[in-house]
Scaffold this active site. Structure first.
Site, short mmCIF file in Angstrom:
data_model
loop_
_atom_site.label_atom_id
_atom_site.label_comp_id
_atom_site.label_asym_id
_atom_site.label_seq_id
_atom_site.Cartn_x
_atom_site.Cartn_y
_atom_site.Cartn_z
N GLY A 142 0.92 -1.22 0.09
CA GLY A 142 0.03 0.05 -0.02
C GLY A 142 0.72 1.22 -0.10
N CYS A 143 0.14 2.20 -0.41
CA CYS A 143 1.19 3.48 -0.33
C CYS A 143 1.49 4.14 0.89
CB CYS A 143 0.09 4.85 -1.14
SG CYS A 143 -1.38 4.80 -0.65
N PHE A 144 0.66 4.02 1.95
CA PHE A 144 1.13 4.53 3.16
C PHE A 144 1.83 3.90 3.81
CE2 PHE A 144 -3.46 6.66 3.45
CZ PHE A 144 -2.82 8.00 3.44
N THR A 146 4.36 2.00 2.57
CA THR A 146 5.63 2.11 1.98
C THR A 146 6.28 3.40 2.40
OG1 THR A 146 4.83 1.03 -0.32
CG2 THR A 146 6.72 2.81 -0.49
N GLY A 147 5.75 4.58 2.42
CA GLY A 147 6.42 5.79 2.89
C GLY A 147 6.81 5.54 4.49
#
Length: 328
Positions: A142-144, A146-147
């Site tokens: 997921g995007c969150f 990852t960061g």
């Protein structure tokens, strides 16, 4: 290598096509959409006009003729076609949540029964490169997560608590309009949502544990009035204090060989349109603040999916992804 993008009408599908135009070994031969059969891709993704003549096809996994597939469909939809792609020997990166978590965790978090579960490598190359390399199916993170994970990873095993605070652009919500993403509600505004219950927290906890951490993890996302980007602030509470020089050295060593992770002051503008994650840290003794910035559609989705494809297929990891940010 012939590539199919299943569910190509959304933002991640459009980003896959944009980025794959720069990949010397990639030829996108199929872009599917249930609702847009026969519609030129450039009518939906106007930035691609003149660069592709593809039209959307309402094609099932059994009708796809390609060497590699990207699943850019919502969760629960991917599980319905993943098995067919595997049976046909089509290597696949799944951008949905369907294979990121253990079956029991997925079913609890997403509230559905997984109809076709199998284990798949978690596609965060900076942490799981060996499992991804040569795999036939990879679950894109997921995007969150990852960061967040890249912000905290070097210190995760030294922490007793990690609090993730993320700000995201509106494109993370996808193309379907809603009251939350309606311009008058987003423009000139800033708000938190799913304060304690965002599904991506499960991935953050999973990756912290895989890093040898027993830390408690918390997460609250916020919606920014911008199109792209996620800025994550990770408050990392340590069991023992660490000084600034020690923490910086730890991060620089941890990411020394990672082309897509840069140690510099993170800003959304510097990573916009790129597969980079910018990270920096500041220590306050037993509390370290680690900040990361990614483009949610690239390193948070389509770019990372191509990074995984490169590993799976034996290409150089940065092939097609050496793109500078659009700054200012």
């Amino acid at each position: 290598m012939e590539i199919a993008i299943i569910g190509a009408s959304g933002y991640t599908g459009g980003e896959l096509m944009r980025l794959l135009l720069h990949h010397p070994s990639a030829d996108v031969v199929a872009a599917t959409s249930r609702k847009l059969d026969g519609t030129p891709v450039a009518s939906v993704h106007p930035h691609l006009r003149g660069l592709t003549d593809l039209v959307f096809r309402n094609a099932g996994a059994g009708d796809i003729d390609a060497d590699f597939a990207f699943l850019a469909v919502p969760h629960t939809a991917a599980m319905k076609v993943a098995g067919t792609l595997a049976e046909r020997g089509i290597r696949t990166v799944d951008l949905s949540a369907d294979y990121r978590l253990p079956k029991d965790v997925y079913e609890k978090i997403y509230g559905v029964t997984h109809e076709a579960y199998f284990e798949a490598p978690y596609g965060l190359p900076e942490l799981h490169r060996d499992e991804i390399r040569g795999a036939s199916f990879v679950a894109n993170p997921g995007c969150f997560p990852t960061g967040a994970t890249l912000a905290a990873a070097p210190l995760a095993k030294f922490a007793h608590t990690i609090i993730y605070d993320s700000k995201t652009g509106v494109s993370g919500a996808g193309t379907s309009p809603s009251a939350t993403t309606h311009y008058p509600n987003v423009g000139d505004n800033f708000s938190a949502y799913k304060w304690t219950s965002h599904r991506h927290l499960a991935e953050m906890k999973q990756e912290a544990a895989r890093l040898g951490s027993t830390a408690r993890c918390y997460f609250t996302p916020h919606l920014l009035p911008v199109n792209r980007g996620i800025l994550t602030t990770a408050h990392i509470l340590l069991r023992e204090p660490m000084g600034q020089d020690e923490v910086e050295a730890l991060y620089k060593k941890f990411y020394a060989d990672e082309f897509f992770v840069r140690y510099q002051k993170p800003t959304l503008a510097a990573v916009r349109g790129t597969n980079f994650c910018d990270v920096a840290v500041e220590s306050e003794g037993d509390r370290v603040v680690a900040v990361s910035a990614i483009d949610n559609l690239v390193k948070g989705a389509s770019g990372q999916a191509i990074q995984n494809m490169n590993l799976m297929c034996g290409f150089a990891e940065d092939t097609g992804l050496r793109t500078a940010g659009m700054f200012p």
